[in-house]
Every structure is written in C-alpha cells, then in structure tokens.
Design a protein around this motif. Sequence first.
Motif, PDB file in Angstrom:
ATOM      1  N   ALA A 190       0.833  -1.209   0.000  1.00  0.00           N
ATOM      2  CA  ALA A 190       0.000   0.000   0.000  1.00  0.00           C
ATOM      3  C   ALA A 190       0.865   1.256   0.000  1.00  0.00           C
ATOM      4  O   ALA A 190       0.546   2.243  -0.672  1.00  0.00           O
ATOM      5  CB  ALA A 190      -0.935  -0.011   1.207  1.00  0.00           C
ATOM      6  N   ILE A 191       1.968   1.243   0.731  1.00  0.00           N
ATOM      7  CA  ILE A 191       2.827   2.421   0.796  1.00  0.00           C
ATOM      8  C   ILE A 191       3.517   2.658  -0.540  1.00  0.00           C
ATOM      9  O   ILE A 191       3.643   3.807  -0.998  1.00  0.00           O
ATOM     10  CB  ILE A 191       3.852   2.273   1.935  1.00  0.00           C
ATOM     11  N   LYS A 192       3.944   1.604  -1.205  1.00  0.00           N
ATOM     12  CA  LYS A 192       4.548   1.757  -2.530  1.00  0.00           C
ATOM     13  C   LYS A 192       3.536   2.308  -3.524  1.00  0.00           C
ATOM     14  O   LYS A 192       3.858   3.186  -4.339  1.00  0.00           O
ATOM     15  CB  LYS A 192       5.089   0.415  -3.016  1.00  0.00           C
ATOM     16  N   ALA A 193       2.311   1.813  -3.472  1.00  0.00           N
ATOM     17  CA  ALA A 193       1.264   2.341  -4.348  1.00  0.00           C
ATOM     18  C   ALA A 193       1.000   3.811  -4.041  1.00  0.00           C
ATOM     19  O   ALA A 193       0.774   4.617  -4.949  1.00  0.00           O
ATOM     20  CB  ALA A 193      -0.019   1.526  -4.179  1.00  0.00           C
ATOM     21  N   GLY A 194       1.064   4.163  -2.765  1.00  0.00           N
ATOM     22  CA  GLY A 194       0.876   5.551  -2.374  1.00  0.00           C
ATOM     23  C   GLY A 194       1.935   6.461  -2.960  1.00  0.00           C
ATOM     24  O   GLY A 194       1.649   7.587  -3.372  1.00  0.00           O
ATOM     25  N   ALA A 195       3.168   5.975  -3.014  1.00  0.00           N
ATOM     26  CA  ALA A 195       4.255   6.766  -3.597  1.00  0.00           C
ATOM     27  C   ALA A 195       3.996   7.043  -5.072  1.00  0.00           C
ATOM     28  O   ALA A 195       4.275   8.142  -5.572  1.00  0.00           O
ATOM     29  CB  ALA A 195       5.584   6.041  -3.417  1.00  0.00           C
ATOM     30  N   LEU A 196       3.439   6.065  -5.778  1.00  0.00           N
ATOM     31  CA  LEU A 196       3.125   6.248  -7.197  1.00  0.00           C
ATOM     32  C   LEU A 196       2.026   7.287  -7.386  1.00  0.00           C
ATOM     33  O   LEU A 196       2.062   8.077  -8.328  1.00  0.00           O
ATOM     34  CB  LEU A 196       2.691   4.910  -7.817  1.00  0.00           C
ATOM     35  N   VAL A 197       1.045   7.289  -6.485  1.00  0.00           N
ATOM     36  CA  VAL A 197      -0.032   8.265  -6.573  1.00  0.00           C
ATOM     37  C   VAL A 197       0.459   9.656  -6.194  1.00  0.00           C
ATOM     38  O   VAL A 197       0.103  10.661  -6.818  1.00  0.00           O
ATOM     39  CB  VAL A 197      -1.206   7.857  -5.653  1.00  0.00           C
ATOM     40  N   ALA A 198       1.300   9.733  -5.163  1.00  0.00           N
ATOM     41  CA  ALA A 198       1.752  11.022  -4.634  1.00  0.00           C
ATOM     42  C   ALA A 198       2.762  11.714  -5.538  1.00  0.00           C
ATOM     43  O   ALA A 198       2.821  12.953  -5.569  1.00  0.00           O
ATOM     44  CB  ALA A 198       2.346  10.827  -3.244  1.00  0.00           C
ATOM     45  N   ALA A 199       3.568  10.942  -6.268  1.00  0.00           N
ATOM     46  CA  ALA A 199       4.669  11.528  -7.049  1.00  0.00           C
ATOM     47  C   ALA A 199       4.213  12.640  -7.989  1.00  0.00           C
ATOM     48  O   ALA A 199       4.799  13.736  -7.989  1.00  0.00           O
ATOM     49  CB  ALA A 199       5.409  10.431  -7.813  1.00  0.00           C
ATOM     50  N   PRO A 200       3.181  12.429  -8.830  1.00  0.00           N
ATOM     51  CA  PRO A 200       2.785  13.522  -9.728  1.00  0.00           C
ATOM     52  C   PRO A 200       2.109  14.689  -9.026  1.00  0.00           C
ATOM     53  O   PRO A 200       1.957  15.756  -9.613  1.00  0.00           O
ATOM     54  CB  PRO A 200       1.811  12.829 -10.696  1.00  0.00           C
ATOM     55  N   LEU A 201       1.714  14.503  -7.778  1.00  0.00           N
ATOM     56  CA  LEU A 201       1.054  15.575  -7.037  1.00  0.00           C
ATOM     57  C   LEU A 201       2.041  16.416  -6.241  1.00  0.00           C
ATOM     58  O   LEU A 201       1.731  17.542  -5.841  1.00  0.00           O
ATOM     59  CB  LEU A 201       0.024  14.987  -6.056  1.00  0.00           C
ATOM     60  N   ALA A 202       3.231  15.874  -6.002  1.00  0.00           N
ATOM     61  CA  ALA A 202       4.165  16.474  -5.051  1.00  0.00           C
ATOM     62  C   ALA A 202       4.578  17.893  -5.412  1.00  0.00           C
ATOM     63  O   ALA A 202       4.739  18.746  -4.539  1.00  0.00           O
ATOM     64  CB  ALA A 202       5.405  15.588  -4.913  1.00  0.00           C
ATOM     65  N   GLY A 203       4.752  18.169  -6.700  1.00  0.00           N
ATOM     66  CA  GLY A 203       5.228  19.483  -7.093  1.00  0.00           C
ATOM     67  C   GLY A 203       4.138  20.488  -7.386  1.00  0.00           C
ATOM     68  O   GLY A 203       4.429  21.647  -7.688  1.00  0.00           O
ATOM     69  N   GLY A 204       2.874  20.082  -7.302  1.00  0.00           N
ATOM     70  CA  GLY A 204       1.776  20.962  -7.651  1.00  0.00           C
ATOM     71  C   GLY A 204       1.107  21.591  -6.448  1.00  0.00           C
ATOM     72  O   GLY A 204       1.621  21.546  -5.325  1.00  0.00           O
ATOM     73  N   PRO A 205      -0.081  22.185  -6.683  1.00  0.00           N
ATOM     74  CA  PRO A 205      -0.805  22.858  -5.596  1.00  0.00           C
ATOM     75  C   PRO A 205      -1.176  21.942  -4.429  1.00  0.00           C
ATOM     76  O   PRO A 205      -1.365  22.409  -3.310  1.00  0.00           O
ATOM     77  CB  PRO A 205      -2.067  23.383  -6.296  1.00  0.00           C
ATOM     78  N   ALA A 206      -1.312  20.646  -4.707  1.00  0.00           N
ATOM     79  CA  ALA A 206      -1.677  19.705  -3.644  1.00  0.00           C
ATOM     80  C   ALA A 206      -0.463  19.074  -2.989  1.00  0.00           C
ATOM     81  O   ALA A 206      -0.601  18.157  -2.178  1.00  0.00           O
ATOM     82  CB  ALA A 206      -2.590  18.611  -4.210  1.00  0.00           C
ATOM     83  N   GLY A 207       0.743  19.573  -3.321  1.00  0.00           N
ATOM     84  CA  GLY A 207       1.959  18.965  -2.784  1.00  0.00           C
ATOM     85  C   GLY A 207       2.029  18.965  -1.272  1.00  0.00           C
ATOM     86  O   GLY A 207       2.530  18.016  -0.666  1.00  0.00           O
ATOM     87  N   GLY A 208       1.513  20.012  -0.653  1.00  0.00           N
ATOM     88  CA  GLY A 208       1.539  20.079   0.802  1.00  0.00           C
ATOM     89  C   GLY A 208       0.669  19.049   1.474  1.00  0.00           C
ATOM     90  O   GLY A 208       0.887  18.691   2.640  1.00  0.00           O
ATOM     91  N   LEU A 209      -0.329  18.540   0.743  1.00  0.00           N
ATOM     92  CA  LEU A 209      -1.228  17.527   1.307  1.00  0.00           C
ATOM     93  C   LEU A 209      -0.653  16.118   1.233  1.00  0.00           C
ATOM     94  O   LEU A 209      -1.145  15.227   1.919  1.00  0.00           O
ATOM     95  CB  LEU A 209      -2.582  17.559   0.581  1.00  0.00           C
ATOM     96  N   VAL A 210       0.362  15.909   0.379  1.00  0.00           N
ATOM     97  CA  VAL A 210       0.914  14.553   0.239  1.00  0.00           C
ATOM     98  C   VAL A 210       2.294  14.392   0.868  1.00  0.00           C
ATOM     99  O   VAL A 210       2.708  13.272   1.168  1.00  0.00           O
ATOM    100  CB  VAL A 210       0.963  14.112  -1.249  1.00  0.00           C
ATOM    101  N   ALA A 211       3.024  15.504   1.066  1.00  0.00           N
ATOM    102  CA  ALA A 211       4.390  15.390   1.596  1.00  0.00           C
ATOM    103  C   ALA A 211       4.396  14.767   2.985  1.00  0.00           C
ATOM    104  O   ALA A 211       5.165  13.825   3.267  1.00  0.00           O
ATOM    105  CB  ALA A 211       5.055  16.762   1.626  1.00  0.00           C
ATOM    106  N   GLY A 212       3.552  15.269   3.878  1.00  0.00           N
ATOM    107  CA  GLY A 212       3.497  14.743   5.236  1.00  0.00           C
ATOM    108  C   GLY A 212       3.061  13.290   5.307  1.00  0.00           C
ATOM    109  O   GLY A 212       3.723  12.468   5.970  1.00  0.00           O
ATOM    110  N   PRO A 213       1.953  12.925   4.640  1.00  0.00           N
ATOM    111  CA  PRO A 213       1.542  11.522   4.639  1.00  0.00           C
ATOM    112  C   PRO A 213       2.601  10.573   4.087  1.00  0.00           C
ATOM    113  O   PRO A 213       2.781   9.472   4.610  1.00  0.00           O
ATOM    114  CB  PRO A 213       0.291  11.532   3.758  1.00  0.00           C
TER     115      PRO A 213
END
Length: 278
Positions: free
Chosen positions: A173-196
């Motif tokens: 699940a954590i590896k799958a989460g990294a795949l989902v979070a990667a394209p979001l990390a640099g955008g407006p939602a980046g602050g919502l995924v960095a901590g998790p």
Amino acid sequence: MSAVRSLALATAGGLVARAALRVLRAVPGVDALDRTNFRGNTVTLAAGPALAIGAATSAAAGAGSVPAAGAALVAGLGSGAVGFYDDVVGGRPEHKAKGFRGHLGALREGRVTSGFVKIAGVGAAALGASALLAADRPARGRLGTVVDVALGAGVIAGTANLFNLLDLRPGRAIKAGALVAAPLAGGPAGGLVAGPMGAAAGILPDDLDERAMLGDAGANAFGALLGVALAARTGPAGRAALLAGLAGLTAASEKVSFTQVIQRTPVLREVDALGRRP
C-alpha cells in the motif's frame, strides 16, 4: 511548494508516526493488537493508528488553507478511527462478512457488522472532507456544488477503500501511495501529500520487516488523505474520471485477486517484492 518545505513536512510526518508507534507499543495490553500475517508471523496493528495520526496531522500542516487542513483531519482521522474499530472487532464471528455485498447482506439479516460501520464511517468522513474542500473552490451554484462535493466524496472514499484492498502484503500500500503522490508532489496539492508520505516512510521499515502492518486503520487513512489531495487537485471532470476508475478497480476486486495479477506481471512482481523478506 518548495523542496525545503516538502522535506520539512515529510520529516514531521515521519517523526510523529514513529513517536505514535512507540507510544502505542508501550500501552498495557497492546498485545491485543497482535495478528498473524500471510506468512504466519505475528505483527502488530499499532502501525495503523500511528500512521493515521502522523499522516493526518502533517497533511493538515501542509494544507494551503484552513478548509483544506480541516478536510485532511476529517478524512485521515475519521477513516483511521472506523478502520481501527474494524481492526479490533472485525474478527469476531458476529462481524464476519466478505466484501461490500456481504456486509449489506448481513445488514438485511439485522446484523450491523464492523465492516459496515467502516464503510459508513469512511463515507461520512469523505463527505465531510469534500464539503470542506468546496470552500476553496469557485462558486458553482447549488446543483454544481452538490455534484462537486459528491464526486469529491466518492474519490476520497474510493481511494481509502482501494488502499485497504492493496494492503495484503508488506509495503504494498505504501509503494502504491508513492506512485499516486509523485505527480502531485510538485503541484498545488503537494503540501497535502508530503506529510503523509513521510509518515508512511516512517512506518515502512516495520511494515516490510513484518513487525507491524497497516491494517484498516492505516490503509484507510493513508488512502483517504491521498484522495483528499486528488480531489483538491481536480475539477468535476477529473473527479468523475477518477471516480470511474476507482469504481472499476473496486468492482474488479470482487472477481479478481490483485495479488495474483501482481504475481503474474514481472514488473509489478519485482516492485511489490522490493525490500520485503525473501
């Protein structure tokens, strides 16, 4: 969002999750959270609430507004709480049921299973989080807002459920989460995924080494928080597309084993096994 702020949020998430796990492991009677995993090893479910706490609080800290911070707390802690309830009592005979249909069937028989409580609770948390996110979006009229909130709730609840379905092997699940979070990390939602992601990284060594598992508490919370980021990043069309994909994967899980699909696909099999015990 700057790389320095992302790193700070990830570090904070990891530290909070690790601290929460240490505290939970020291609580008298914590052995009641011990379970046997797929290999027959004894693992603790304490990692689940630890991840939920670290991920939700750090996501809230990284949110760009008060409504988005509230959405992260509602989705992460709410989904984690009902998931933890299912983790604790779900093994009892009166709560036994398989899949969404099984829990609905039990309800028709007059039994309220812990799984049904989890489904309803995750749905309620997702709806509350999506309603909070609506405060940050342009006014769309009453009907447009209702549709937007409903689609957002579906994305958040659907992502929470999908990650619960994936949490069948250490680290998956954590590896799958990294795949989902990667394209979001640099955008407006980046602050919502960095901590998790930082919180998940803090739990990952225990997960891979089969000392702990996410359980419904951790997987639901982690997935719900990624769902908040996805809902915050997309408009109605994007949310509808995401919801359709999530619904398709959920329906497929009723007929097909994700584990078997991963084992039959060389690239997925290698990634899935990365870092795990032989």
